[in-house]
Design a protein around this motif. Structure first.
Motif, PDB file in Angstrom:
ATOM      1  N   SER A   6      56.970  59.534  75.786  1.00 35.91           N
ATOM      2  CA  SER A   6      56.549  59.202  77.160  1.00 35.91           C
ATOM      3  C   SER A   6      55.185  59.813  77.438  1.00 35.91           C
ATOM      4  O   SER A   6      54.375  59.241  78.156  1.00 35.91           O
ATOM      5  N   GLY A   7      54.929  60.981  76.853  1.00 34.65           N
ATOM      6  CA  GLY A   7      53.627  61.640  77.050  1.00 34.65           C
ATOM      7  C   GLY A   7      52.502  60.781  76.521  1.00 34.65           C
ATOM      8  O   GLY A   7      51.477  60.614  77.182  1.00 34.65           O
ATOM      9  N   SER A   8      52.691  60.207  75.335  1.00 34.63           N
ATOM     10  CA  SER A   8      51.586  59.434  74.776  1.00 34.63           C
ATOM     11  C   SER A   8      51.411  58.114  75.543  1.00 34.63           C
ATOM     12  O   SER A   8      50.286  57.656  75.723  1.00 34.63           O
ATOM     13  N   TRP A   9      52.512  57.555  76.049  1.00 33.49           N
ATOM     14  CA  TRP A   9      52.371  56.336  76.861  1.00 33.49           C
ATOM     15  C   TRP A   9      51.635  56.640  78.162  1.00 33.49           C
ATOM     16  O   TRP A   9      50.777  55.889  78.611  1.00 33.49           O
ATOM     17  N   MET A  10      52.017  57.790  78.761  1.00 39.48           N
ATOM     18  CA  MET A  10      51.388  58.165  80.032  1.00 39.48           C
ATOM     19  C   MET A  10      49.888  58.410  79.815  1.00 39.48           C
ATOM     20  O   MET A  10      49.055  58.019  80.626  1.00 39.48           O
ATOM     21  N   LEU A  11      49.599  59.044  78.687  1.00 44.91           N
ATOM     22  CA  LEU A  11      48.203  59.329  78.350  1.00 44.91           C
ATOM     23  C   LEU A  11      47.420  58.022  78.244  1.00 44.91           C
ATOM     24  O   LEU A  11      46.303  57.910  78.757  1.00 44.91           O
ATOM     25  N   GLN A  12      48.037  57.040  77.607  1.00 42.99           N
ATOM     26  CA  GLN A  12      47.410  55.730  77.459  1.00 42.99           C
ATOM     27  C   GLN A  12      47.073  55.164  78.838  1.00 42.99           C
ATOM     28  O   GLN A  12      45.985  54.637  79.051  1.00 42.99           O
ATOM     29  N   LEU A  42      53.602  62.522  86.791  1.00 39.66           N
ATOM     30  CA  LEU A  42      54.638  63.392  86.209  1.00 39.66           C
ATOM     31  C   LEU A  42      56.025  62.807  86.446  1.00 39.66           C
ATOM     32  O   LEU A  42      56.859  62.764  85.548  1.00 39.66           O
ATOM     33  N   LEU A  43      56.220  62.344  87.668  1.00 39.97           N
ATOM     34  CA  LEU A  43      57.529  61.782  88.024  1.00 39.97           C
ATOM     35  C   LEU A  43      57.808  60.516  87.213  1.00 39.97           C
ATOM     36  O   LEU A  43      58.931  60.296  86.744  1.00 39.97           O
ATOM     37  N   GLY A  44      56.774  59.704  87.039  1.00 41.37           N
ATOM     38  CA  GLY A  44      56.919  58.486  86.241  1.00 41.37           C
ATOM     39  C   GLY A  44      57.307  58.825  84.811  1.00 41.37           C
ATOM     40  O   GLY A  44      58.202  58.211  84.229  1.00 41.37           O
ATOM     41  N   ALA A  45      56.623  59.842  84.242  1.00 38.30           N
ATOM     42  CA  ALA A  45      56.932  60.253  82.861  1.00 38.30           C
ATOM     43  C   ALA A  45      58.354  60.775  82.772  1.00 38.30           C
ATOM     44  O   ALA A  45      59.087  60.491  81.814  1.00 38.30           O
ATOM     45  N   ALA A  82      54.604  56.800  90.780  1.00 41.35           N
ATOM     46  CA  ALA A  82      55.623  57.006  89.741  1.00 41.35           C
ATOM     47  C   ALA A  82      56.225  55.663  89.324  1.00 41.35           C
ATOM     48  O   ALA A  82      56.398  55.388  88.136  1.00 41.35           O
ATOM     49  N   ARG A  83      56.513  54.823  90.310  1.00 42.33           N
ATOM     50  CA  ARG A  83      57.132  53.536  90.011  1.00 42.33           C
ATOM     51  C   ARG A  83      56.179  52.655  89.187  1.00 42.33           C
ATOM     52  O   ARG A  83      56.560  51.989  88.250  1.00 42.33           O
ATOM     53  N   ARG A  84      54.890  52.707  89.581  1.00 40.35           N
ATOM     54  CA  ARG A  84      53.921  51.904  88.827  1.00 40.35           C
ATOM     55  C   ARG A  84      53.794  52.402  87.386  1.00 40.35           C
ATOM     56  O   ARG A  84      53.753  51.618  86.433  1.00 40.35           O
ATOM     57  N   GLU A  85      53.753  53.738  87.237  1.00 43.63           N
ATOM     58  CA  GLU A  85      53.673  54.318  85.889  1.00 43.63           C
ATOM     59  C   GLU A  85      54.871  53.865  85.056  1.00 43.63           C
ATOM     60  O   GLU A  85      54.735  53.475  83.908  1.00 43.63           O
ATOM     61  N   PHE A  86      56.056  53.951  85.688  1.00 48.46           N
ATOM     62  CA  PHE A  86      57.287  53.589  84.971  1.00 48.46           C
ATOM     63  C   PHE A  86      57.240  52.118  84.555  1.00 48.46           C
ATOM     64  O   PHE A  86      57.537  51.765  83.427  1.00 48.46           O
ATOM     65  N   ARG A  87      56.817  51.279  85.506  1.00 45.78           N
ATOM     66  CA  ARG A  87      56.786  49.837  85.213  1.00 45.78           C
ATOM     67  C   ARG A  87      55.792  49.530  84.107  1.00 45.78           C
ATOM     68  O   ARG A  87      56.032  48.685  83.247  1.00 45.78           O
ATOM     69  N   GLN A  88      54.655  50.223  84.157  1.00 46.74           N
ATOM     70  CA  GLN A  88      53.638  49.965  83.143  1.00 46.74           C
ATOM     71  C   GLN A  88      54.188  50.310  81.753  1.00 46.74           C
ATOM     72  O   GLN A  88      54.025  49.549  80.802  1.00 46.74           O
TER      73      GLN A  88
END
Lengths: 496, 305
Positions: free
Chosen positions: A280-286, A314-317, A10-16
């Motif tokens: 956030s969904g489209s960023w996560m998808l990327q 999910l948590l990151g998003a 989650a933290r990595r997703e958020f940072r990205q």
């Protein structure tokens, strides 16, 4: 399930996502756009009075009657606005006998006359300023809508043949001398009751109605006195009108108005849910597509389970969505604090739904559950697609299916409708969060909140089970375009 | 107790039998080669060991436990298809994987920097992966597999795409891991690496085990051949199964390729030549190479020299 791994993902997703320029642009652009909106709106607003030239060739009192009547209407409107301000802030004690302290009637000519006699707007504001608390914003009187400059000499001196051309020149003039409308009362008025009106745009209905009303009164007065009635009798007949007693709820308390104001926070939440989900969904998808196209997944899956990867995403998003909301709400709070007058007055009734802990809990629940329910679709698409263009192919029909009904739903809520469409959307889990959030302000039965909430929880659980299987089964099948049959098999599949 | 124990492992993908009744075990400190052509079932087996996919039947024990009871802290894995997050720096990538394997961030960072220094990437520690060459990124990925000092190191086709210098560096790392007691499994279809590194190896063909043992045992599966220069009488020496003349050298001398009869030692034939009066100008044993064994067991189409 390893919680530490989930948090790491989650933290990595958020940072990205937080490292993306588009994230910061969106984060800042939304408050900037919201702040600029009113400023631009104000700049574009036409708050200058419309200049009307009345050319009275009959030599009578028609022009004076028209000007008087428009001034009366302006004063009645300002008096009415002042009355609403006094009532909103409970300032009647400034002068309990003043017309603006009486909220129970449609103001008559006598009320306006009394208002003028007491010193008009300047005296009223001085009286109110003396008693109003310091934090209460001052009343800002609406600007007059019409201005009646004297007819220019060129127009007065114009022959009948020259008149049209000179009026055109006048209407074409710009700057301080700009005139929007010219009204001409002919030499033979009232024998010939034709009134000419030139305008450089379609004249406002209210303007024409008042103009017609004044001149109709004048004509009738003449007809009545011509038939032997004294001017006083004729005037008495003319001014006979019912006294209209008005009972209205205080400002912000009317059914439609109250519904709209109470719905501001829930509707805003529904909109924010929609916006932050899409972003956030489209960023996560990327990010997910990058993991697939960069062939990272096998390395990751050697360290963590697919479920941990999915929950981490999910948590990151969710964290991205909440941080966006925090910033936006923070900006709104700063604006409300900085302008604690007018905006705070508006926000106070809007925050009324937040006084109930149950409603606050419901808002949080439906917001979070809605976020998870939709984000998980993005995660699943991310597991299926090898490229962004392929992901868009899966995404478009899903987004249209979710967003189109929500657009109609929010319109319906704003219009105070709770018809079959609103009911249906409340009970279909993908739309439930938006429908319930939007309806929380307008009023929704407790059993509907609980029932749709339970259904939504069940739906999210099913999504986690089935889309979790799809996610796991799709992760390593890179380069294989699943048909419908394969998709169903992946839904069905236990880990293999 | 073996570090990894696989028993009667089978994996089917629909009608396709990817792994067929496979059993093997890898012990501490052992370098175990997993040899086979494309589609032999090597990657599928490694994925089952990592619990990325589940077997159709059979049993896997990693450190005595089923693979779903993960012990990621003790496992290092380098997949065949490699890739990293482009926007992350080399050291952050290593630390991220170290933490996913349960290491503390500080320890992951210090060992990660040590590995980068060993791989001649110390000055690129904070460079983004997207700014690195493919070879550099591959070394960073190797560091992510080694950062936790794994007791079971699994490398899927680790030499593919590496230049000779980096292949040497990888060989050193495999030997280093083995020396500190780790069990190392690597899959390959390049025989030279297997010949240089493996203590034992397993040959797979279409998911089925064709051989398991040491390199010497593998070579022994093919009969030894002798290159000799001798008169025609050598064909009659006991133990010679077949003598193929290669070249007539004149004056009764020929160059021969001699195949020995089963269970016949080279030394026995040499002794019989000597005692039987068969003159020799050359007598040279040519043992089967791993390449020969691979071709013999797996097929020519699957081999890469």
């Amino acid at each position: 399930m390893n919680r530490a791994s989930i948090m790491l993902v989650a933290r990595r997703e958020f940072r990205q996502i937080a490292a993306m320029k588009s994230f910061w642009l969106t984060l800042l652009l939304v408050p900037i756009a919201l702040a600029l909106g009113p400023i631009v709106g104000q700049a574009l607003e036409d708050d200058e009075a419309t200049r009307v030239v009345v050319l009275d060739r009959s030599g009578g009192t028609a022009r004076a009657a028209i000007v008087d009547r428009f001034e009366f209407e302006e004063d009645r409107y300002r008096l009415s606005a002042l009355s609403r301000y006094v009532r909103r802030h409970g300032l009647e004690q400034a002068d309990p006998q003043a017309p603006w302290a009486q909220h129970d009637r449609w103001y008559t000519a006598a009320d306006v006359a009394a208002f003028r006699a007491q010193g008009g707007m300047d005296a009223a504001i001085a009286a109110l300023d003396a008693v109003k608390p310091e934090e209460t914003s001052s009343f800002e009187a609406p600007e007059p809508q019409y201005e009646f400059p004297a007819a220019p000499e060129t127009l007065v001196a114009a022959s009948d043949d020259e008149l049209d051309a000179r009026v055109d020149t006048l209407l074409d003039s710009e700057g301080d001398e700009e005139v929007a409308t010219v009204v001409m009362i002919g030499r033979d008025y009232p024998a010939d009751p034709t009134i000419r009106l030139w305008s450089n745009e379609q004249p406002a209905t209210s303007f024409v109605t008042v103009l017609q009303d004044v001149l109709t009164g004048d004509l009738r007065q003449r007809l009545l006195t011509g038939r032997g009635l004294s001017p006083q009798e004729a005037q008495a007949i003319q001014s006979a009108a019912p006294a209209i007693a008005v009972t209205t709820p205080p400002p912000g308390g009317g059914a439609r108005e109250a519904l709209l104001i109470r719905s501001i926070v829930p509707l805003a939440l529904a909109y924010i849910l929609m916006m932050s989900l899409m972003l956030s969904g489209s960023w996560m998808l990327q990010g997910s597509v990058e993991e697939r196209s960069n062939k990272l997944l096998e390395s990751l899956l050697a360290c963590i389970r697919p479920e941990e990867l999915m929950y981490g995403k999910l948590l990151g998003a969710l964290a991205v969505g909440f941080s966006m909301i925090l910033v936006w709400v923070g900006c709104a709070a700063v604006v409300a604090f900085a302008t604690h007058g007018a905006i705070a007055d508006m926000i106070r009734p809007a925050l009324a739904p937040l006084t109930s802990p149950g409603i606050i809990l419901a808002m949080i629940y439906f917001f979070v559950a809605g976020y998870v329910a939709i984000s998980i679709l993005f995660v699943a698409i991310g597991a299926l697609a090898d490229s962004m263009s392929e992901a868009q192919g899966y995404l478009m029909p899903i987004l249209l299916g979710i967003l189109l009904p929500i657009t109609f739903l929010i319109q319906a809520i704003v219009m105070g409708q709770t018809g079959i469409m609103v009911q249906v959307l409340t009970w279909v889990p993908l739309w439930t969060p938006f429908a319930v959030l939007a309806r929380l302000g307008a009023g929704i039965e407790m059993w509907e909140i609980v029932g749709s909430g339970v259904l939504l929880a069940g739906f999210v659980w099913l999504e986690i089970v089935f889309l979790g299987r799809l996610f796991r089964a799709s992760l390593l099948s890179q380069g294989q375009k699943p048909g419908l049959k394969q998709l169903f098999e992946r839904f069905r599949a236990t880990p293999q | 107790m073996p570090v990894l124990e696989v028993e009667r492992l089978t994996k089917r993908f629909g009608e396709v039998l990817a792994v067929d009744d496979l059993s093997f075990a890898v012990r501490r400190g052992e370098i175990f080669g997993f040899l086979g052509g494309n589609g032999a079932g090597k990657t599928t087996t490694l994925r089952m060991v990592l619990d990325i996919i589940r077997p159709s039947s059979g049993r896997i024990a990693v450190f005595g436990n089923a693979p779903d009871k993960r012990n990621t802290a003790a496992i290092g894995f380098l997949p065949e298809e490699r890739g990293l997050y482009g926007h992350m720096s080399a050291i952050d990538t290593i630390v991220y994987f170290a933490r996913l394997k349960g290491m503390a961030a500080a320890e992951g960072r210090s060992h990660g920097l040590e590995l980068l220094a060993r791989f001649d990437l110390a000055d690129r520690a904070t460079a983004k992966i997207s700014d690195m060459s493919k070879g550099m990124a591959q070394k960073v990925q190797l560091a992510t597999a080694l950062v936790n000092r794994p007791q079971l190191l699994m490398l899927d086709e680790p030499f593919s795409g590496l230049d000779p210098v980096n292949q040497g560096l990888l060989e050193d790392e495999i030997l280093r891991a083995s020396e500190r007691g780790a069990a190392v499994i690597f899959s390959t279809h390049v025989m030279q690496h297997a010949e240089r590194l493996c203590d034992r190896l397993l040959l797979l063909r279409k998911g089925h085990k064709r051989f398991e043992g040491t390199i010497d045992e593998a070579r022994a599966t093919l009969p030894a051949r002798i290159a000799a220069i001798a008169p025609r009488s050598i064909a009659a020496v006991a133990g010679v199964a077949h003598a193929e003349p290669v070249e007539d050298l004149g004056a009764g001398w020929h160059e021969w390729t001699i195949t020995l009869a089963p269970d016949t030692e080279v030394g026995e034939v040499l002794e019989r030549c000597t005692t039987g009066g068969v003159p020799l100008r050359r007598f040279e044993e040519r043992r089967a190479s791993l390449h020969d064994v691979f071709v013999s067991l797996v097929g020519t189409a699957e081999v890469q020299p």
